[in-house]
Design a protein around this motif. Structure first.
Motif, PDB file in Angstrom:
ATOM      1  N   ARG A  92       0.844  -1.216   0.000  1.00 29.77           N
ATOM      2  CA  ARG A  92       0.000   0.000   0.000  1.00 29.77           C
ATOM      3  C   ARG A  92       0.869   1.252   0.000  1.00 29.77           C
ATOM      4  N   LEU A  93       1.926   1.208   0.803  1.00 38.34           N
ATOM      5  CA  LEU A  93       2.815   2.373   0.897  1.00 38.34           C
ATOM      6  C   LEU A  93       3.509   2.639  -0.449  1.00 38.34           C
ATOM      7  N   ALA A  94       3.976   1.563  -1.092  1.00 40.49           N
ATOM      8  CA  ALA A  94       4.668   1.725  -2.386  1.00 40.49           C
ATOM      9  C   ALA A  94       3.714   2.308  -3.432  1.00 40.49           C
ATOM     10  N   GLU A  95       2.458   1.836  -3.407  1.00 38.27           N
ATOM     11  CA  GLU A  95       1.486   2.373  -4.374  1.00 38.27           C
ATOM     12  C   GLU A  95       1.227   3.856  -4.127  1.00 38.27           C
ATOM     13  N   TRP A  96       1.129   4.207  -2.848  1.00 36.62           N
ATOM     14  CA  TRP A  96       0.918   5.637  -2.509  1.00 36.62           C
ATOM     15  C   TRP A  96       2.141   6.455  -2.948  1.00 36.62           C
ATOM     16  N   LEU A  97       3.328   5.972  -2.643  1.00 35.46           N
ATOM     17  CA  LEU A  97       4.548   6.709  -3.013  1.00 35.46           C
ATOM     18  C   LEU A  97       4.629   6.877  -4.531  1.00 35.46           C
ATOM     19  N   TYR A  98       4.227   5.820  -5.235  1.00 34.59           N
ATOM     20  CA  TYR A  98       4.310   5.871  -6.697  1.00 34.59           C
ATOM     21  C   TYR A  98       3.298   6.867  -7.275  1.00 34.59           C
ATOM     22  N   VAL A 104       3.995  13.713   2.294  1.00 37.87           N
ATOM     23  CA  VAL A 104       4.543  13.466   3.623  1.00 37.87           C
ATOM     24  C   VAL A 104       4.266  12.039   4.094  1.00 37.87           C
ATOM     25  N   LEU A 105       5.344  11.332   4.354  1.00 39.39           N
ATOM     26  CA  LEU A 105       5.222   9.996   4.956  1.00 39.39           C
ATOM     27  C   LEU A 105       5.465  10.147   6.456  1.00 39.39           C
ATOM     28  N   PHE A 128       0.865  17.784  15.063  1.00 44.16           N
ATOM     29  CA  PHE A 128       1.149  19.222  14.921  1.00 44.16           C
ATOM     30  C   PHE A 128       1.872  19.484  13.591  1.00 44.16           C
ATOM     31  N   MET A 129       2.850  18.610  13.273  1.00 42.27           N
ATOM     32  CA  MET A 129       3.567  18.771  12.000  1.00 42.27           C
ATOM     33  C   MET A 129       2.573  18.733  10.843  1.00 42.27           C
ATOM     34  N   ARG A 130       1.610  17.803  10.927  1.00 41.79           N
ATOM     35  CA  ARG A 130       0.633  17.679   9.835  1.00 41.79           C
ATOM     36  C   ARG A 130      -0.157  18.981   9.658  1.00 41.79           C
ATOM     37  N   SER A 131      -0.482  19.622  10.790  1.00 46.97           N
ATOM     38  CA  SER A 131      -1.262  20.863  10.680  1.00 46.97           C
ATOM     39  C   SER A 131      -0.473  21.943   9.927  1.00 46.97           C
ATOM     40  N   ILE A 132       0.857  21.907  10.051  1.00 49.04           N
ATOM     41  CA  ILE A 132       1.684  22.887   9.327  1.00 49.04           C
ATOM     42  C   ILE A 132       1.810  22.477   7.848  1.00 49.04           C
ATOM     43  N   TYR A 133       2.104  21.181   7.611  1.00 50.15           N
ATOM     44  CA  TYR A 133       2.232  20.709   6.219  1.00 50.15           C
ATOM     45  C   TYR A 133       0.934  20.940   5.444  1.00 50.15           C
ATOM     46  N   SER A 134      -0.210  20.855   6.163  1.00 55.03           N
ATOM     47  CA  SER A 134      -1.506  20.906   5.465  1.00 55.03           C
ATOM     48  C   SER A 134      -1.717  22.243   4.761  1.00 55.03           C
ATOM     49  N   GLU A 135      -0.928  23.269   5.131  1.00 53.56           N
ATOM     50  CA  GLU A 135      -1.030  24.544   4.405  1.00 53.56           C
ATOM     51  C   GLU A 135      -0.432  24.414   3.004  1.00 53.56           C
ATOM     52  N   THR A 182      -1.422  15.655   0.907  1.00 48.34           N
ATOM     53  CA  THR A 182      -0.942  14.328   0.523  1.00 48.34           C
ATOM     54  C   THR A 182      -0.061  13.752   1.618  1.00 48.34           C
ATOM     55  N   SER A 183      -0.652  12.901   2.452  1.00 50.77           N
ATOM     56  CA  SER A 183       0.158  12.283   3.503  1.00 50.77           C
ATOM     57  C   SER A 183      -0.274  10.837   3.717  1.00 50.77           C
ATOM     58  N   HIS A 184       0.628  10.099   4.324  1.00 55.12           N
ATOM     59  CA  HIS A 184       0.387   8.670   4.564  1.00 55.12           C
ATOM     60  C   HIS A 184       0.999   8.363   5.930  1.00 55.12           C
ATOM     61  N   ARG A 185       0.267   7.692   6.803  1.00 58.07           N
ATOM     62  CA  ARG A 185       0.818   7.422   8.133  1.00 58.07           C
ATOM     63  C   ARG A 185       1.169   5.945   8.302  1.00 58.07           C
ATOM     64  N   LEU A 186       2.412   5.704   8.733  1.00 53.77           N
ATOM     65  CA  LEU A 186       2.836   4.345   9.058  1.00 53.77           C
ATOM     66  C   LEU A 186       2.895   4.223  10.574  1.00 53.77           C
ATOM     67  N   GLU A 187       2.088   3.312  11.126  1.00 56.50           N
ATOM     68  CA  GLU A 187       2.109   3.080  12.568  1.00 56.50           C
ATOM     69  C   GLU A 187       2.957   1.847  12.840  1.00 56.50           C
ATOM     70  N   LEU A 188       3.939   2.006  13.707  1.00 58.85           N
ATOM     71  CA  LEU A 188       4.845   0.882  13.971  1.00 58.85           C
ATOM     72  C   LEU A 188       4.174  -0.155  14.848  1.00 58.85           C
ATOM     73  N   ARG A 189       4.604  -1.384  14.689  1.00 55.30           N
ATOM     74  CA  ARG A 189       4.119  -2.483  15.531  1.00 55.30           C
ATOM     75  C   ARG A 189       5.292  -3.037  16.326  1.00 55.30           C
ATOM     76  N   GLY A 190       4.982  -3.807  17.359  1.00 58.95           N
ATOM     77  CA  GLY A 190       6.045  -4.406  18.174  1.00 58.95           C
ATOM     78  C   GLY A 190       5.904  -4.003  19.628  1.00 58.95           C
ATOM     79  N   ASP A 191       6.495  -4.834  20.506  1.00 59.27           N
ATOM     80  CA  ASP A 191       6.355  -4.611  21.951  1.00 59.27           C
ATOM     81  C   ASP A 191       7.438  -3.713  22.521  1.00 59.27           C
ATOM     82  N   ASN A 192       8.526  -3.558  21.799  1.00 64.74           N
ATOM     83  CA  ASN A 192       9.648  -2.783  22.345  1.00 64.74           C
ATOM     84  C   ASN A 192      10.394  -2.101  21.192  1.00 64.74           C
TER      85      ASN A 192
END
Ligand code: PA5
Length: 328
Positions: free
Chosen positions: A174-180, A243-244, A260-267, A271-281
């Motif tokens: 999904r990320l590669a398609e968005w980047l492309y 923005v990734l 907060f960064m997104r609120s500034i970029y939005s001006e 076009t943004s995409h959020r990657l949420e990390l997984r894992g316990d540590n």
């Protein structure tokens, strides 16, 4: 996709290599895909290790090193000049040195100087062999009495990565398609935005997109970004960005900072995409994020009709480096 197996292969050798002695600090020297090992060791160690880790991504060693310092030189090929020069200078200064490589001149230098050399399997792109280099270093530190990650934690991270690799692959697609479609086809500059302490992962993402996808990338890291970069967005010269965002969902402050960064970029862009990390540590989150970085950048390179493995300009630089450094 074979990273869990790579981790398991280093677990089989966990405890084989050790360094004797008491150290005040570790300096990790390496470039590019090998240099990232130092970045990750530094973050992991600052979370819970017993020693400070300094990262050197050049041929220049810090002046403050002494008999209580351990220098770890990492070069997948073993032939990277900056790493070789730093290694040789460290041995000339009588410092304790250890090397990790798949062979090359670094192995020869280590043998010649009597330094410990940890050999890892060859035949891969350096950036694809991250688990081999990182976990070899973690195993070495754990066996030498200054553990950053225990064997049990390393084993758990291999299981975690094995269980999450299919998810990582679909997230990467999904990320590669968005980047492309949203970045490269629209000729937008990719900005990787994150929060501390994920700056090392954002840098890894940049490097992977540089090398595997042949893209120019900018890295923005909060909260430092709020104290300089943000002002550049008041009267922007470049407006075409995508923005990734990379966030650790368990870090509520980090998520708010990136919001907060997104609120500034939005001006400038929506076009943004959020990657949420997984894992316990931290280790698991870094490995999951790195896997997504590797897979998505490789897929993107292929979508662009390019060879993800080829790094023509790096080879050009490496052919010129002996002349630049006056190294024979
Ligand atoms: O991933 C890559 O191919 C590069 O970033 C290399 O890691 C970098 O050029 C250094 O080479 P090595 O890892 O062999 O020391």
């Amino acid at each position: 996709m074979s990273w869990p197996e790579m981790i398991k292969s280093t677990l089989e050798k966990w405890g084989v290599h050790r360094v004797d002695g008491v150290f005040d600090e570790v300096v990790v020297v390496g470039m590019g895909g090998s240099g990232v090992v130092g970045d990750y060791l530094q973050v992991l160690s600052s979370k819970r290790g017993s020693l400070p880790v300094y990262v050197v991504k050049s041929h220049v060693l810090p002046h403050f090193l002494d008999s209580h310092s351990l220098v770890l030189a990492v070069s997948y090929s073993g032939n990277t000049l900056e790493t070789l020069i730093a290694f040789k200078r460290a041995t000339e200064r009588g410092l304790r040195v250890v090397a990790i490589s798949s062979g090359g001149l670094l192995e020869e230098e280590a043998r010649r100087s009597g330094a410990l050399h940890v050999k890892i399997p060859g035949g891969l792109a350096p950036r694809a062999s991250l688990p081999l280099m990182l976990y070899s270093a973690l195993g070495l530190f754990d066996s030498s009495g200054f553990s950053i990650t225990s064997r049990g934690e390393a084993e758990k991270s291999a299981v975690f990565l094995e269980e999450s690799r299919e998810l990582a692959l679909s997230v990467s697609r999904r990320l590669a398609e968005w980047l492309y479609s949203e970045c490269t086809l629209q000729r937008r500059l990719v900005v990787v935005a994150t929060h501390a302490p994920l700056d090392v992962l954002a840098l890894r993402f940049k490097n992977e997109l540089n090398e595997n996808s042949k893209l120019q990338v900018k890295v923005d890291v909060a909260p430092e970004w709020m104290h300089n970069d943000v002002v550049g967005y008041e009267v922007p010269v470049f407006r075409d960005i995508c923005v990734l965002e990379i966030v650790d969902p368990s870090d509520s402050v980090g998520v708010e900072l990136v919001d907060f960064m997104r609120s500034i970029y939005s001006e400038l862009t929506s076009t943004s995409h959020r990657l949420e990390l997984r894992g316990d540590n931290t280790l698991e989150k870094l490995m999951y994020g790195s896997l997504v970085a590797g897979l998505s950048s490789t897929l993107l390179g292929t979508m662009r009709g390019l060879d993800p493995l080829a790094t023509r300009s790096i080879q050009l630089y490496k052919s010129r480096a002996p002349g630049i450094f006056q190294y024979n």
